[in-house]
Design an enzyme around this catalytic site. Structure first.
Site, short mmCIF file in Angstrom:
data_model
loop_
_atom_site.label_atom_id
_atom_site.label_comp_id
_atom_site.label_asym_id
_atom_site.label_seq_id
_atom_site.Cartn_x
_atom_site.Cartn_y
_atom_site.Cartn_z
N SER A 1 -2.63 -7.85 3.33
CA SER A 1 -3.29 -7.48 4.55
C SER A 1 -3.62 -9.43 5.51
O SER A 1 -3.47 -8.67 6.79
CB SER A 1 -4.13 -7.20 4.81
OG SER A 1 -4.42 -6.42 4.21
N MET B 1 3.33 -9.08 -0.42
CA MET B 1 2.39 -8.94 0.94
C MET B 1 0.79 -8.60 0.31
O MET B 1 0.22 -8.02 -0.37
CB MET B 1 3.62 -7.65 1.07
CG MET B 1 4.12 -7.43 1.41
SD MET B 1 4.97 -6.07 1.71
CE MET B 1 6.73 -6.78 2.16
N HIS C 1 0.93 -1.20 0.04
CA HIS C 1 0.29 0.28 0.01
C HIS C 1 1.30 1.20 0.31
O HIS C 1 0.93 2.27 -0.67
CB HIS C 1 -1.04 -0.16 1.19
CG HIS C 1 -1.87 -1.49 0.89
ND1 HIS C 1 -1.45 -1.95 2.65
CD2 HIS C 1 -2.84 -1.29 0.41
CE1 HIS C 1 -2.56 -2.48 1.90
NE2 HIS C 1 -3.43 -2.11 1.55
N GLN D 1 -8.55 -8.21 -10.71
CA GLN D 1 -9.50 -6.96 -10.09
C GLN D 1 -8.83 -6.01 -11.34
O GLN D 1 -9.42 -4.98 -10.97
CB GLN D 1 -9.24 -7.09 -8.66
CG GLN D 1 -9.23 -5.72 -7.49
CD GLN D 1 -9.38 -4.91 -6.89
OE1 GLN D 1 -9.90 -5.77 -5.58
NE2 GLN D 1 -8.50 -4.65 -5.93
#
Length: 313
Positions: free
Chosen positions: A201, A199, A52, A168
């Site tokens: 979440s 990486m 992010h 996505q």
């Protein structure tokens, strides 16, 4: 997790960081931006990591104003998904966003009205045939709807996404193109841990033992990439390479790991459309593909992907 450089932190220190918890508050903040100033937007569901932060840093170098969002979107979760336990790390997230150069954080407590009935639904299109759609029915409808709502509210010039969620990315590009949104979509390469694990979440769910084994996804993708690379380098050899052989190379590595409880899919798709490539197709030297996979490592579902292209040789 790396800390933003002192120079970046200092350059942003004088800028005011604001948080907006309602749609109306964000609309007012958006109107306060001077005409002509460019806006870069990084939508997230929080639980921020270096992937992010790399998007935010890129947005900060390319735009006058950076807006980030945090919203755990319920409509993209299915009944068996992890909505209730999805990691929420509000204090750490807001600290990181401020340090990394975000000007405005849109973190709505509510995005869907009590009588909400309209959705942006890509079903009935080829997104129905994507493996991720089959495993998570309704997921892409939820993604398309929330991204449309966020773009309508924030009205960015550019929006930034990570390559890790390959399908996505294709969906959002189609969304912007088909609905004439006028937002430039920027896709950053997947950011990885030192052992190759993408990486995410959801990596927070991994136990110590699962974390050690989780890089099996990346190792399986590298096996396919090396097979493809050798084929391209030796493109004049008599042997051919098929989609089926690429898939088998990935699966062979995955099944060596005892903690891989389930391989949900290994999909090899056209780079531009994410349309699946048939097993019998013979790979040509100039072909670009994405290998995407999802599997259960212990108790945690993980996804990853890698791009195969002639440049790999």
């Amino acid at each position: 997790m790396s800390v933003p450089s002192a120079a970046l932190a200092a350059s942003k220190a004088a800028k005011q960081f604001s948080i907006h918890r309602t749609i109306e508050a964000m609309r007012i903040a958006r109107k306060s931006i001077e005409p002509g100033m460019s806006i870069g937007f990084v939508p997230t569901m929080g639980a921020l990591h270096e992937g992010h932060l790399s998007l935010i840093q890129k947005a900060a170098t390319e735009n006058d104003i950076v807006v980030a969002s945090i919203f755990v979107n319920p409509t993209q979760f299915g009944p068996n998904d992890d909505l209730d336990k999805y990691p929420r790390t509000w204090e750490n997230d807001t600290k990181l966003l401020q340090e990394t150069g975000v000007d405005m954080l849109f973190a709505p407590t509510k995005m869907y009205g009590d009588n909400h009935i309209l959705y942006v639904d890509p079903t009935g299109s080829y997104f129905d045939n994507l493996p991720e759609s089959k495993v998570r029915p309704g997921h892409f409808r939820g993604v398309a709807t929330i991204v449309t709502k966020l773009f309508n509210i924030v009205q960015p010039d550019k929006a930034y996404f990570g390559q890790k969620d390959a399908a996505q990315c294709v969906l959002i590009r189609r969304l912007v193109d088909d609905l004439s949104m006028g937002v430039e979509i920027i896709i950053n390469e997947t950011v990885r841990e030192s052992d190759g694990l993408a990486m995410s979440s959801r990596n927070a769910y991994l136990s110590t033992e699962e974390r050690v084994s989780a890089n099996i996804l990346y190792r399986s993708l590298l096996a396919a990439k090396n097979l493809h690379k050798n084929h391209i380098i030796n493109k004049h050899a008599a042997d051919t390479l098929t989609i089926s052989q690429i898939r088998q190379a990935v699966q062979f590595v995955l099944v060596q790991e005892p903690l891989v409880q389930e391989i949900q899919y290994v999909s090899i798709d056209d780079y531009d459309t994410m349309q699946p490539l048939a097993d019998e197709i013979v790979i040509s030297p100039d072909q670009r593909m994405i290998i995407s996979l999802a599997c259960q490592v212990g108790q945690v579902r993980l996804i990853d992907n890698i791009v195969l292209s002639p440049a790999d040789s």
